[in-house]
Design an enzyme around this catalytic site. Structure first.
Site, short mmCIF file in Angstrom:
data_model
loop_
_atom_site.label_atom_id
_atom_site.label_comp_id
_atom_site.label_asym_id
_atom_site.label_seq_id
_atom_site.Cartn_x
_atom_site.Cartn_y
_atom_site.Cartn_z
N LEU A 11 0.82 -1.21 0.00
CA LEU A 11 0.00 0.00 0.00
C LEU A 11 0.86 1.26 0.00
O LEU A 11 0.51 2.26 -0.63
CB LEU A 11 -0.94 0.01 1.22
CG LEU A 11 -1.88 -1.20 1.37
CD1 LEU A 11 -2.86 -0.98 2.53
CD2 LEU A 11 -2.64 -1.47 0.08
N ASP A 30 12.03 2.78 4.20
CA ASP A 30 11.68 1.38 4.44
C ASP A 30 12.87 0.65 5.05
O ASP A 30 14.03 1.02 4.82
CB ASP A 30 11.29 0.69 3.12
CG ASP A 30 10.38 -0.52 3.34
OD1 ASP A 30 9.17 -0.42 3.04
OD2 ASP A 30 10.87 -1.57 3.82
N ASP A 53 13.92 2.59 9.89
CA ASP A 53 13.30 1.64 10.81
C ASP A 53 12.44 2.48 11.75
O ASP A 53 12.96 3.21 12.60
CB ASP A 53 14.36 0.86 11.59
CG ASP A 53 13.74 -0.14 12.55
OD1 ASP A 53 12.50 -0.12 12.71
OD2 ASP A 53 14.49 -0.94 13.14
N VAL A 54 11.12 2.37 11.60
CA VAL A 54 10.23 3.24 12.38
C VAL A 54 10.27 2.94 13.88
O VAL A 54 9.78 3.74 14.68
CB VAL A 54 8.76 3.18 11.87
CG1 VAL A 54 8.64 3.66 10.44
CG2 VAL A 54 8.16 1.79 12.05
N SER A 132 -6.72 0.68 9.79
CA SER A 132 -7.30 -0.48 9.11
C SER A 132 -8.76 -0.57 9.53
O SER A 132 -9.16 0.01 10.55
CB SER A 132 -6.57 -1.75 9.56
OG SER A 132 -7.27 -2.91 9.17
N TYR A 145 -2.78 -7.27 16.47
CA TYR A 145 -2.84 -6.36 15.32
C TYR A 145 -4.06 -5.44 15.46
O TYR A 145 -3.95 -4.22 15.29
CB TYR A 145 -2.93 -7.19 14.04
CG TYR A 145 -3.05 -6.37 12.76
CD1 TYR A 145 -1.93 -5.78 12.18
CD2 TYR A 145 -4.27 -6.20 12.12
CE1 TYR A 145 -2.03 -5.05 11.01
CE2 TYR A 145 -4.39 -5.47 10.95
CZ TYR A 145 -3.26 -4.90 10.39
OH TYR A 145 -3.37 -4.16 9.24
N LYS A 149 -4.21 -1.30 15.80
CA LYS A 149 -4.95 -0.44 14.86
C LYS A 149 -6.03 0.37 15.59
O LYS A 149 -6.27 1.52 15.27
CB LYS A 149 -5.53 -1.29 13.73
CG LYS A 149 -4.46 -1.93 12.84
CD LYS A 149 -3.55 -0.88 12.20
CE LYS A 149 -2.50 -1.47 11.28
NZ LYS A 149 -1.66 -0.45 10.63
P1 NAD Z 1 3.44 -4.87 3.13
O1 NAD Z 1 4.03 -5.92 3.98
O2 NAD Z 1 3.14 -5.15 1.72
O3 NAD Z 1 4.37 -3.55 3.16
C1 NAD Z 1 4.78 -3.00 4.38
C2 NAD Z 1 6.13 -2.33 4.21
O4 NAD Z 1 6.51 -1.81 5.49
C3 NAD Z 1 7.25 -3.28 3.76
O5 NAD Z 1 7.94 -2.76 2.65
C4 NAD Z 1 8.14 -3.40 4.99
O6 NAD Z 1 9.52 -3.58 4.66
C5 NAD Z 1 7.90 -2.06 5.67
N1 NAD Z 1 8.24 -2.10 7.08
C6 NAD Z 1 7.96 -3.08 7.99
N2 NAD Z 1 8.49 -2.79 9.17
C7 NAD Z 1 9.12 -1.60 9.03
C8 NAD Z 1 9.87 -0.78 9.91
N3 NAD Z 1 10.12 -1.16 11.19
N4 NAD Z 1 10.36 0.39 9.45
C9 NAD Z 1 10.15 0.75 8.16
N5 NAD Z 1 9.47 0.01 7.27
C10 NAD Z 1 8.97 -1.15 7.71
O7 NAD Z 1 2.12 -4.39 3.92
P2 NAD Z 1 0.89 -3.50 3.39
O8 NAD Z 1 -0.27 -4.41 3.19
O9 NAD Z 1 1.31 -2.62 2.31
O10 NAD Z 1 0.57 -2.66 4.71
C11 NAD Z 1 0.85 -1.29 4.83
C12 NAD Z 1 -0.01 -0.72 5.94
O11 NAD Z 1 -1.38 -0.87 5.62
C13 NAD Z 1 0.19 -1.42 7.28
O12 NAD Z 1 0.15 -0.46 8.32
C14 NAD Z 1 -1.00 -2.34 7.37
O13 NAD Z 1 -1.34 -2.65 8.70
C15 NAD Z 1 -2.05 -1.50 6.69
N6 NAD Z 1 -3.19 -2.24 6.16
C16 NAD Z 1 -3.00 -3.31 5.32
C17 NAD Z 1 -4.11 -4.00 4.85
C18 NAD Z 1 -3.97 -5.21 3.95
O14 NAD Z 1 -4.92 -6.02 3.89
N7 NAD Z 1 -2.87 -5.36 3.23
C19 NAD Z 1 -5.40 -3.60 5.22
C20 NAD Z 1 -5.55 -2.50 6.06
C21 NAD Z 1 -4.44 -1.83 6.53
#
Ligand code: NAD
Length: 293
Positions: A11, A30, A53-54, A132, A145, A149
């Site tokens: 996302l 990232d 790294d957040v 989320s 999780y 959220k």
């Molecule tokens: P994803 O795993 O595809 O991408 C997440 C990215 O965050 C990765 O590139 C990872 O390397 C990076 N990351 C992880 N830990 C990190 C850190 N400590 N510091 C910096 N970067 C870090 O996940 P996504 O589905 O794209 O999710 C993105 C956000 O959207 C998240 O907060 C997730 O909870 C939220 N979300 C996802 C969904 C879903 O169904 N995919 C739905 C609702 C909300």
């Protein structure tokens, strides 16, 4: 300039692509800095991909400082980085519980602490926290999780009140189950439609152009979740059974999810690309608008 945490894939990357296509300069931060740099190089408007790294406030500060130095003042921070562990509550490893809280909640707190002072000083700016649907309803099999959220939603509501009159906008986004690695091995519940990352990108562009607090993706989720919140508990439980948000842990395909689970728990890239989530609705069931996270 727009900074997006966790923007190397999923996302975050879709949001980076959407705002860059509208002419914004984007800083992708990232854990996977090489992937972030490679993806930023494909964006149109002088964007950068940097290590972040957040969970480490020094790393977050370095990321924002370098970003500002290279691309100019921070107009928007998207706190997107997040991980999700699917497990029955009592089986979840303590280290993964802490890691989810560190990334999903503490990372957002750190991001706001670092970005808001400069925005307030300049009396302009916008922080978008990615929560989320799991920030609005309980989902069995991902309790921690869900807790992170819900915390992001509450945190955002509270900080928003403190920002009144400062000229700084704060939004919180609630995407439904989306087609990214985070959702690998998960099947959509009954009648649930899976969100494509590009929809989340479009929603971000729209929210930046017409600022508002809550952003649902897809927008029709808003009505259903507000309705759900008004129901007595027994009726909410019945909704959970109907939409199968009570069965996430039992229905997950652990093999398809293994590569994501390894990356999320270690921060390392997956060995093999994981399978996308299945979008098959149950036979004979009408599509209705709810996503379980
Ligand atoms: P994803 O795993 O595809 O991408 C997440 C990215 O965050 C990765 O590139 C990872 O390397 C990076 N990351 C992880 N830990 C990190 C850190 N400590 N510091 C910096 N970067 C870090 O996940 P996504 O589905 O794209 O999710 C993105 C956000 O959207 C998240 O907060 C997730 O909870 C939220 N979300 C996802 C969904 C879903 O169904 N995919 C739905 C609702 C909300």
């Amino acid at each position: 300039m727009i900074a997006i945490t966790g923007g190397a894939r999923g996302l975050g990357l879709a949001m980076a692509q959407a705002v860059a296509a509208r002419g914004a300069r984007v800083a992708i931060g990232d854990l996977e800095s090489e992937l972030a740099a490679a993806e930023a190089a494909k964006l149109p408007a002088g964007s950068v991909g940097l290590a972040l790294d957040v969970t480490d406030p020094d790393s977050f500060k370095r990321f924002l400082d370098e970003t500002v130095e290279r691309l100019g003042p921070l107009d928007v921070l998207v706190n997107n980085a997040g991980i999700m562990v699917v497990s029955p509550f009592l089986d979840e490893e303590e280290s993964l519980t802490r890691r989810q809280i560190d990334i999903n909640l503490h990372g957002v707190i750190t991001g706001m602490r670092l970005a808001l002072p400069g925005m307030q000083e300049r009396r302009t700016g916008h922080v978008v926290n990615i929560a989320s649907v799991a920030g609005k309803v309980g989902v069995a099999g991902e309790a921690v999780y869900v807790a992170t959220k819900h915390a992001v939603v509450g945190l955002s509501e509270a900080v928003r009140l403190e920002l009144r009159g400062t000229g700084v906008e704060l939004s919180v986004m609630m995407p439904g189950l989306a087609n990214t690695e985070l959702a690998s091995g998960m099947s959509a519940g009954r009648g649930v439609e899976i969100v494509e990352p590009a929809e989340v990108g479009t929603a971000l562009v729209d929210a930046l152009e017409r600022p508002r607090f809550e952003i649902y993706v897809p927008p029709k989720l808003s009505g259903l979740l507000r309705f759900n919140a008004l129901l007595p508990q027994g009726a909410r439980d019945a909704m959970a059974r109907f939409f199968e948000t009570d069965q996430v842990a039992t229905k997950v395909d652990k093999t398809a999810r293994a590569a994501y689970a390894a990356r999320a728990s270690s921060g390392m890239p997956p060995a093999e690309p994981p399978a996308p989530p299945s979008a098959e609705p149950a036979a004979g069931v009408t599509e209705v608008e709810i996503q379980p996270r």
